[in-house]
Design a protein around this motif. Sequence first.
Motif, PDB file in Angstrom:
ATOM      1  N   SER A  85       0.877  -1.265  -0.082  1.00  0.00           N
ATOM      2  CA  SER A  85      -0.067  -0.074   0.037  1.00  0.00           C
ATOM      3  C   SER A  85       0.712   1.157   0.128  1.00  0.00           C
ATOM      4  O   SER A  85       1.964   1.085   0.076  1.00  0.00           O
ATOM      5  N   THR A  86       0.199   2.439  -0.348  1.00  0.00           N
ATOM      6  CA  THR A  86       0.857   3.654  -0.321  1.00  0.00           C
ATOM      7  C   THR A  86      -0.132   4.867   0.071  1.00  0.00           C
ATOM      8  O   THR A  86      -1.247   4.575   0.054  1.00  0.00           O
ATOM      9  N   GLY A  87       0.502   6.082   0.214  1.00  0.00           N
ATOM     10  CA  GLY A  87      -0.259   7.260   0.310  1.00  0.00           C
ATOM     11  C   GLY A  87      -0.995   7.114   1.684  1.00  0.00           C
ATOM     12  O   GLY A  87      -0.778   6.582   2.657  1.00  0.00           O
ATOM     13  N   GLY A  88      -2.339   7.934   1.612  1.00  0.00           N
ATOM     14  CA  GLY A  88      -2.905   7.940   2.756  1.00  0.00           C
ATOM     15  C   GLY A  88      -3.524   6.710   3.189  1.00  0.00           C
ATOM     16  O   GLY A  88      -3.637   6.415   4.374  1.00  0.00           O
ATOM     17  N   ARG A  90      -1.974   3.663   3.139  1.00  0.00           N
ATOM     18  CA  ARG A  90      -0.968   3.200   3.947  1.00  0.00           C
ATOM     19  C   ARG A  90      -0.646   4.050   5.203  1.00  0.00           C
ATOM     20  O   ARG A  90      -0.572   3.171   6.335  1.00  0.00           O
ATOM     21  N   GLU A  91      -0.702   5.180   5.356  1.00  0.00           N
ATOM     22  CA  GLU A  91      -0.627   6.001   6.673  1.00  0.00           C
ATOM     23  C   GLU A  91      -1.861   5.850   7.461  1.00  0.00           C
ATOM     24  O   GLU A  91      -1.507   5.450   8.588  1.00  0.00           O
ATOM     25  N   GLN A 127      -1.446   5.857 -12.373  1.00  0.00           N
ATOM     26  CA  GLN A 127      -2.694   5.434 -11.417  1.00  0.00           C
ATOM     27  C   GLN A 127      -3.594   4.486 -12.217  1.00  0.00           C
ATOM     28  O   GLN A 127      -3.878   4.662 -13.523  1.00  0.00           O
ATOM     29  N   THR A 156      -7.855   1.741  -5.913  1.00  0.00           N
ATOM     30  CA  THR A 156      -7.113   2.763  -6.823  1.00  0.00           C
ATOM     31  C   THR A 156      -5.524   2.151  -6.482  1.00  0.00           C
ATOM     32  O   THR A 156      -5.273   1.963  -5.284  1.00  0.00           O
ATOM     33  N   THR A 158      -1.642   3.150  -7.269  1.00  0.00           N
ATOM     34  CA  THR A 158      -0.501   4.510  -7.611  1.00  0.00           C
ATOM     35  C   THR A 158       0.582   3.639  -7.721  1.00  0.00           C
ATOM     36  O   THR A 158       1.100   3.026  -6.809  1.00  0.00           O
ATOM     37  N   ASP A 160       4.503   3.652  -6.980  1.00  0.00           N
ATOM     38  CA  ASP A 160       5.408   4.227  -5.876  1.00  0.00           C
ATOM     39  C   ASP A 160       6.572   3.408  -5.921  1.00  0.00           C
ATOM     40  O   ASP A 160       6.488   2.229  -5.928  1.00  0.00           O
ATOM     41  N   ALA A 167      -3.689   2.561  -3.237  1.00  0.00           N
ATOM     42  CA  ALA A 167      -3.730   3.618  -2.522  1.00  0.00           C
ATOM     43  C   ALA A 167      -5.105   3.968  -1.915  1.00  0.00           C
ATOM     44  O   ALA A 167      -5.132   5.017  -1.044  1.00  0.00           O
TER      45      ALA A 167
END
Length: 173
Positions: A85-88, A90-91, A127, A156, A158, A160, A167
């Motif tokens: 995962s990535t971005g928001g 993942r956070e 994306q 979605t 993305t 990375d 994402a």
Amino acid sequence: MADQADESPAVAVAGPRTPRRRAATAALAVLVALSSWLGWRDIQIRRAEDIQSQVLQAARAGMVALTSIDHDRVDEGVQRILDTSTGGFREDFAQRAEPFKDAARKAQSTSVGTVSEAGVESVDGAQGRVLVALTVMTSNRGVPEQQPKAWRTRVTVTKDDGRFKVAAVEFVR
């Protein structure tokens, strides 16, 4: 006869063939241009197919990671989710990881997600969006075996660090 002797065979041969040579040269130029264009289109199509394949694989892997958690190996499962995962997304998951692990251990929960179908909805540069249908089988300590649950999601992904990662995940009806 003296006039005929002065004419060289090259002049006599070159004269009548000049229109044929021009036509052959033009035809060859058209064939080269067409072959070049078709080759370029083939490269573009293969690149697009490769990107769609990467997008599809990332969404499938991400959803399997997200839905397959074993309370005995929950740390590995959470790491797998973070790795895909990535971005928001993942956070947000990273912030909730400890309570998630504690809940899985306490309930002695095990879930296994299996992707039934997946298809690329769209790809736009770095994306993509994928519709993923999956079945999730969950068991908890003290709870009778549950029926598998069918989920439909829009994922979605993305790019990375050179690879596609989840994402966002949206559940659809």
